[in-house]
Structure formats: C-alpha cells, structure tokens
Design a protein around this motif. Structure first.
Motif, PDB file in Angstrom:
ATOM      1  N   PRO A  67      -2.692  -1.253  32.849  1.00 29.21           N
ATOM      2  CA  PRO A  67      -1.819  -0.339  32.082  1.00 29.21           C
ATOM      3  C   PRO A  67      -2.349   0.003  30.693  1.00 29.21           C
ATOM      4  O   PRO A  67      -1.887   0.973  30.080  1.00 29.21           O
ATOM      5  CB  PRO A  67      -0.508  -1.121  31.985  1.00 29.21           C
ATOM      6  N   ALA A  68      -3.279  -0.809  30.151  1.00 25.66           N
ATOM      7  CA  ALA A  68      -3.781  -0.482  28.810  1.00 25.66           C
ATOM      8  C   ALA A  68      -4.563   0.826  28.859  1.00 25.66           C
ATOM      9  O   ALA A  68      -5.058   1.251  29.911  1.00 25.66           O
ATOM     10  CB  ALA A  68      -4.673  -1.616  28.311  1.00 25.66           C
ATOM     11  N   SER A  69      -4.671   1.472  27.702  1.00 26.86           N
ATOM     12  CA  SER A  69      -5.440   2.726  27.626  1.00 26.86           C
ATOM     13  C   SER A  69      -6.874   2.472  27.201  1.00 26.86           C
ATOM     14  O   SER A  69      -7.756   3.314  27.451  1.00 26.86           O
ATOM     15  CB  SER A  69      -4.770   3.693  26.652  1.00 26.86           C
ATOM     16  N   SER A  70      -7.146   1.308  26.585  1.00 26.79           N
ATOM     17  CA  SER A  70      -8.499   0.955  26.187  1.00 26.79           C
ATOM     18  C   SER A  70      -8.597  -0.555  26.057  1.00 26.79           C
ATOM     19  O   SER A  70      -7.590  -1.253  25.963  1.00 26.79           O
ATOM     20  CB  SER A  70      -8.887   1.626  24.860  1.00 26.79           C
ATOM     21  N   ILE A  71      -9.846  -1.048  26.081  1.00 25.20           N
ATOM     22  CA  ILE A  71     -10.114  -2.479  25.941  1.00 25.20           C
ATOM     23  C   ILE A  71     -11.199  -2.652  24.894  1.00 25.20           C
ATOM     24  O   ILE A  71     -12.214  -1.944  24.921  1.00 25.20           O
ATOM     25  CB  ILE A  71     -10.594  -3.094  27.275  1.00 25.20           C
ATOM     26  N   GLY A  76     -16.719  -5.930  19.983  1.00 24.88           N
ATOM     27  CA  GLY A  76     -16.154  -4.763  19.320  1.00 24.88           C
ATOM     28  C   GLY A  76     -16.365  -3.469  20.076  1.00 24.88           C
ATOM     29  O   GLY A  76     -15.996  -2.402  19.584  1.00 24.88           O
ATOM     30  N   ASN A  77     -16.955  -3.520  21.261  1.00 26.78           N
ATOM     31  CA  ASN A  77     -17.130  -2.314  22.069  1.00 26.78           C
ATOM     32  C   ASN A  77     -15.790  -1.885  22.651  1.00 26.78           C
ATOM     33  O   ASN A  77     -14.978  -2.723  23.076  1.00 26.78           O
ATOM     34  CB  ASN A  77     -18.112  -2.558  23.207  1.00 26.78           C
ATOM     35  N   VAL A  78     -15.565  -0.578  22.671  1.00 33.67           N
ATOM     36  CA  VAL A  78     -14.310  -0.032  23.183  1.00 33.67           C
ATOM     37  C   VAL A  78     -14.567   0.594  24.554  1.00 33.67           C
ATOM     38  O   VAL A  78     -15.398   1.495  24.703  1.00 33.67           O
ATOM     39  CB  VAL A  78     -13.725   1.020  22.222  1.00 33.67           C
ATOM     40  N   TRP A  79     -13.839   0.089  25.563  1.00 36.45           N
ATOM     41  CA  TRP A  79     -14.006   0.533  26.946  1.00 36.45           C
ATOM     42  C   TRP A  79     -12.799   1.382  27.343  1.00 36.45           C
ATOM     43  O   TRP A  79     -11.650   1.031  27.055  1.00 36.45           O
ATOM     44  CB  TRP A  79     -14.111  -0.671  27.883  1.00 36.45           C
ATOM     45  N   THR A  80     -13.068   2.478  28.026  1.00 32.79           N
ATOM     46  CA  THR A  80     -12.006   3.364  28.487  1.00 32.79           C
ATOM     47  C   THR A  80     -12.302   3.798  29.915  1.00 32.79           C
ATOM     48  O   THR A  80     -13.421   3.619  30.424  1.00 32.79           O
ATOM     49  CB  THR A  80     -11.894   4.611  27.599  1.00 32.79           C
ATOM     50  N   LEU A  81     -11.285   4.352  30.545  1.00 35.31           N
ATOM     51  CA  LEU A  81     -11.423   4.877  31.909  1.00 35.31           C
ATOM     52  C   LEU A  81     -11.233   6.385  31.827  1.00 35.31           C
ATOM     53  O   LEU A  81     -10.119   6.895  31.825  1.00 35.31           O
ATOM     54  CB  LEU A  81     -10.397   4.227  32.837  1.00 35.31           C
ATOM     55  N   VAL A  89     -16.112   4.726  34.074  1.00 35.42           N
ATOM     56  CA  VAL A  89     -16.009   3.779  32.971  1.00 35.42           C
ATOM     57  C   VAL A  89     -16.856   4.271  31.807  1.00 35.42           C
ATOM     58  O   VAL A  89     -18.040   4.629  31.990  1.00 35.42           O
ATOM     59  CB  VAL A  89     -16.481   2.376  33.414  1.00 35.42           C
ATOM     60  N   TYR A  90     -16.264   4.276  30.610  1.00 33.51           N
ATOM     61  CA  TYR A  90     -16.980   4.665  29.396  1.00 33.51           C
ATOM     62  C   TYR A  90     -16.974   3.480  28.429  1.00 33.51           C
ATOM     63  O   TYR A  90     -16.025   2.694  28.374  1.00 33.51           O
ATOM     64  CB  TYR A  90     -16.298   5.866  28.726  1.00 33.51           C
ATOM     65  N   MET A 104      -9.722   0.430  38.343  1.00 30.86           N
ATOM     66  CA  MET A 104      -9.274  -0.432  37.261  1.00 30.86           C
ATOM     67  C   MET A 104     -10.489  -0.921  36.483  1.00 30.86           C
ATOM     68  O   MET A 104     -11.551  -1.160  37.047  1.00 30.86           O
ATOM     69  CB  MET A 104      -8.512  -1.646  37.814  1.00 30.86           C
ATOM     70  N   VAL A 105     -10.317  -1.083  35.171  1.00 29.42           N
ATOM     71  CA  VAL A 105     -11.282  -1.769  34.310  1.00 29.42           C
ATOM     72  C   VAL A 105     -10.610  -3.051  33.849  1.00 29.42           C
ATOM     73  O   VAL A 105      -9.440  -3.041  33.440  1.00 29.42           O
ATOM     74  CB  VAL A 105     -11.693  -0.907  33.101  1.00 29.42           C
TER      75      VAL A 105
END
Length: 531
Positions: A67-71, A76-81, A89-90, A104-105
């Motif tokens: 459910p998160a929008s980013s990790i 400190g790297n920001v992961w998004t879908l 995966v970005y 899912m990430v």
C-alpha cells in the motif's frame, strides 16, 4: 595406495565450500499469513492459484508498494512502482534494470525485492535482479517439519513443498505420481512422504522421484562390540598376536583386511582370524575382486562376472569359516574404477554418473561374491562398498536399475551398507551432491532405504595433513560418529590405516605410534566406551 591417493586428489574439488542463492531471513507472520505466502511463492509454475494471496507481516522492517507509495532503503534510495501495480520498478526516479508487470515492491530485512505476476520473487543485487522465494516465508525449514503441522516446507535449495488434496507439489508442480499422502516430512536434508497405508517414500529424482523406505526418524542402535575399528594389510610384518595387542592398546575391537583367493594371502588371513577368534575380536574380510578379468579387460557379460565373483568368494569363505569370520565386504570401491564411473569428480548421487555399458559386469561380480559367501556361510553378513556420495549407484543396484534408467534387472541386496568417508568427500552427516548442492544425512538415508546396519570401512583426512591436524580431525570425527551411532544404525567406523609405511595415512609406523594422532585416537576410545 597409489590409486587411493590419485582418487582423493582427483576429488579435491568436492571439498570446496558452496554458496546457496538464498534470499531472505526468517519471517514473523502468522500461520495463516504463511499459508497465503506459500500459495503466492508456488507461482513459479505459473498456475492461476498461485496469484491468490500475498504474505503479510508485522515486521517493522517490512514495507511494500502497495500500500505504500514509495520505499526508502537503508542507503537513502527511494524506490517506486512506476505506473502502479503491473508497472516497473524505479530507483531514485530511474528504471531499476528491466522489470515489467510488477505486482509488488517489498523492503524486507534491509533488502529490496519485487514480485512478478506469476508469484515469482526477485532480489535486488545492487545492479540487477535474481530469482528467489518470498523472503517472509523464512529460510530452510527446521529438521522434522511436517505437513500437516506446517503449511509448507522449504528445502535447502529454497524449493517450496506443499500438499494439495493428497498430492505433493514442489513450487506448484506435481512431483512424481502421488496420491492420498497423509504426511510430508523434511528430515535429514531430504523430503519424505507417507501414504495412508503407512508406507514411507523418499524423494530421489534419479530413480523415479520416490523410492520406498521406512520412517527415517526411527532411531536404530546396532549391536555393540565392534564400533572402533582399524584397517590393515595382509602383508604386514607384524605377527597376528602383535596386531591384536596393538589394536587392544588403541581400544579397537574390529579390523578390516583385504585378500584375494590366493594361498599366500589366505594363509595370512587365516593366521589373523585365529588370533582374533581367540581374542574375541571381529575380523572384517574385504574380498578384493574387481570388474576386470585376468587379461585386464572388463568382464564380457554379467554371467562371467558373477561366476568369477562367486568362485573367489566361495574359496575365501571356505578357508575362513572355521575361524569365526562372519562379515565380508564384497569388493572395494567398485563404483570408483575407470570402468564404472564416468567422471571421478562427480559425487555419485545420480545413477547417470556411472557407466551404463559396464554396469552389468560390476553388478554381476557383486552378486557373485554375495552368493559365493552365502553358499558356504548362510548366516554370514555381506557388505557392498560405496564412496563419496554414491547413492545413485546404491539405489540403482538395490532396485535392479541401469544408469540409463531402465529397470527389471537383477537386484543386489546386501546385509551391511559400507561406505568410505575421507575428509575431501565431505561430512557424511551432511554430504553434498557434486560439490555444489546442499548436503543430506547419508547414514539416515541408508538406514531408511536399505534397512541394514551402516559401516564406515575407511575414513581419514588427506595424506598431506600433518599429525597435529590429523589428531584434531580424529577427535572431531570420532565424536560425531560416536554421538550418532545409536540413532543412525552405525555398526562401526574403521580408520585407514594402521601402518602405511610412511606418515601419509598410518597411525603408527614400524610399530611406533605417530602422535598426536595415535594419542587422540587412544584417548577418545578410553573416554567413550563401545556399549
């Protein structure tokens, strides 16, 4: 001796440690969570059912999109879908290698994962993705894990085993032809199952997936009295009485010596047998018959090999029967000759590791030796010898199979399973396959498969080791053997060798103990009685 050294040297690769592509630590989900996770992870087979659930966890170090929008990871790297579910995966706004249809990430235990549409998970390596299982399932299942009792079993190769309507699945796909399975068991590094009728089977893909056996968890204790043993040679300059005295001084009660059906060797064995009979000790006689005829050629057919084995064994048994010899080992390392094994660096866990054309000659001479001994001494115990991890050979012989997989051939049935376990082969209680695959408990496997006592007729470290290393090795290995003797049906362990004429293998030289190896052996037997 030269052949043994060459063989051990040729197998050095087997002693190398191996790395598993494991990809996750223990999870903290509930049983229901793990059931759902198992269904998701079994999606490697691509079935629709594998997409029905995703594992959940209360671990604070577990965050997923959705459910998160980013990790944000620990660096400190920001992961998004990108594009949401079904997208890519970005990382920090750029594609993280090549991904698509991502469901899912997941950030778990400090590592980034993603799940594809088929339920397959992938772990980020820093530059790309490698396949793995859902890390929240945990690692290898605890020894003794069963279904029912658990929702799934994870083996050492990260395969996920489940049972669905009585059928066994591995990663979502059926394994062999199973039905009405009442129990699936992970024990001793192997997967076992039991049907509703109470018959157990063990998984072995080289012989039709499942082979009949007994419950491997049953502890079996062999008869006491010959656990500590030693190897020797018929042509020693020691007298039989000196050999008995030396062995008693080390705490040994058994002695293995090889011979052929020739007068000089038999006369030497008769002298030893008489001395051992008087001392109440056990002489294990190795019948040294190979797969080659008198011209150095492999026997032309199984019948010719059988006849030769029968004649030699019958002659040896006739000569030694009056002197109390009741245990014979029929052949020495026959699975490890140029004629029988295809590649000396293979561990022997597959029947296909062995020479199909020459297999009947080996099988014939083994059968002949057993029958030759039994024709003289019906109550004698006959062993067949294996090396490294030759369960592929043992199972094929026991089941009457050829290395090419064909069945219906004569079976070889022995009274004692005998094995050689030099350090380079690996730990017999966690013996790996071909130096790269996870290990399993060989004596447990043999106990359940063949239902006869297990005898390690040769063991030692390598010839290049110094006496200090050898002494420590003796203490460690004897400790492991001794600890497991009454649960694994281990009748004896026979050190190689009493005297090798040098310091490569012998525990003494010319009647003089080689220390600290000798004192380590002597101290252990004194402190740990064979009872």
């Amino acid at each position: 001796m030269i052949k043994r050294r060459q063989f051990i040297g040729g197998l050095t690769a087997l002693s190398a440690s191996y790395l598993l592509a494991a990809c996750g630590g223990g999870g903290s989900g509930t049983s229901d969570d793990k059931t759902a996770a198992a269904a998701a992870a079994s999606g490697a087979s691509g079935t629709a059912a594998s997409k029905t659930a995703v594992a959940k966890t209360s671990d604070p170090n577990s965050v997923s999109i959705p459910p998160a929008s980013s990790i944000t990871d620990n660096s400190g790297n920001v992961w998004t879908l990108s594009g949401g579910v079904g997208g890519s995966v970005y990382c920090n706004g750029s594609p993280a290698s090549n991904t698509y249809n991502v469901q899912m990430v997941l950030f778990y235990a400090g590592v980034i994962y993603h799940e594809g549409t088929g339920g397959q998970f992938y772990q980020w390596t820093g530059s790309g993705w490698k396949g793995c299982i859902d890390p929240r399932l945990g690692g290898t299942s605890a020894d003794g894990t069963t279904i029912p009792g658990s929702s799934y079993i994870i083996d050492k190769s990260n395969n996920i085993w489940t049972v669905n309507n009585g059928v066994i699945l591995c990663n979502g796909a059926p394994v062999g032809n199973t039905y009405n399975v009442s129990l699936l068991l992970w024990y001793g590094g192997k997967v076992w199952h039991c049907g509703t009728g109470g018959q157990f089977y063990v998984n072995n893909e080289t012989a039709g997936h499942w082979l009949p056996c007994s419950d491997p968890r049953t502890a079996i204790a062999p008869a006491a009295g010959m656990f500590y043993g030693m190897n020797g040679h018929f042509d020693y300059t020691y007298t039989p009485q000196q050999v008995v005295s030396i062995l008693k001084g080390m705490g040994c009660t058994s002695y293995r010596v090889g011979c052929t059906n020739t007068s000089n060797q038999l006369n030497a064995l008769i002298g030893l047998a008489q001395a051992f009979q008087s001392a109440g000790m056990t002489l294990v006689v190795l019948i040294n018959q190979g797969v080659y005829d008198s011209n150095g050629n492999v026997f032309a057919n199984e019948s010719a090999a059988y006849n030769q084995g029968y004649s030699v064994a019958q002659g040896i048994a006739n000569a030694l029967k009056p002197y109390g010899v009741t245990i014979y080992e029929c052949g020495n390392e026959l699975t490890r000759t140029n004629a029988t094994v295809l590649d000396f660096t293979s561990a022997g866990t597959k029947a296909s590791d062995f020479n199909n054309a020459n297999w009947p000659a080996m099988r014939g001479v083994m059968r002949g030796m057993i029958d030759g001994v039994k024709s003289v001494q019906s109550n004698a115990k006959c062993g067949i010898n294996f090396c490294v991890n030759d369960v592929g050979a043992a199972d094929a012989l026991w089941e009457g199979m050829q290395p090419d997989g064909s069945g219906g051939h004569p079976t070889v049935r022995w009274d004692i399973t005998t094995w050689h376990n030099y350090e380079v082969y690996g730990d017999v209680f966690s013996l790996g396959a071909d130096g790269a695959q996870p290990g399993f408990d060989l004596p447990t496997y043999c106990k359940a498969r063949y239902g006869v006592p297990f005898l390690i007729t040769e063991w030692n470290t390598g010839p290049e080791r110094d006496e200090t290393y050898r002494g420590n090795y003796i203490t460690t290995r004897l400790g492991e053997f001794y600890q497991n003797r009454k649960t694994h049906n281990i009748q004896g362990v026979m050190y190689y060798v009493l005297d090798s004429g040098d310091q490569t293998f012998g525990i003494m030289k010319g009647g003089t103990p080689l220390n600290p190896a000798y004192s380590a052996f002597q101290s252990f037997t004194a402190a740990n009685p064979d009872n």
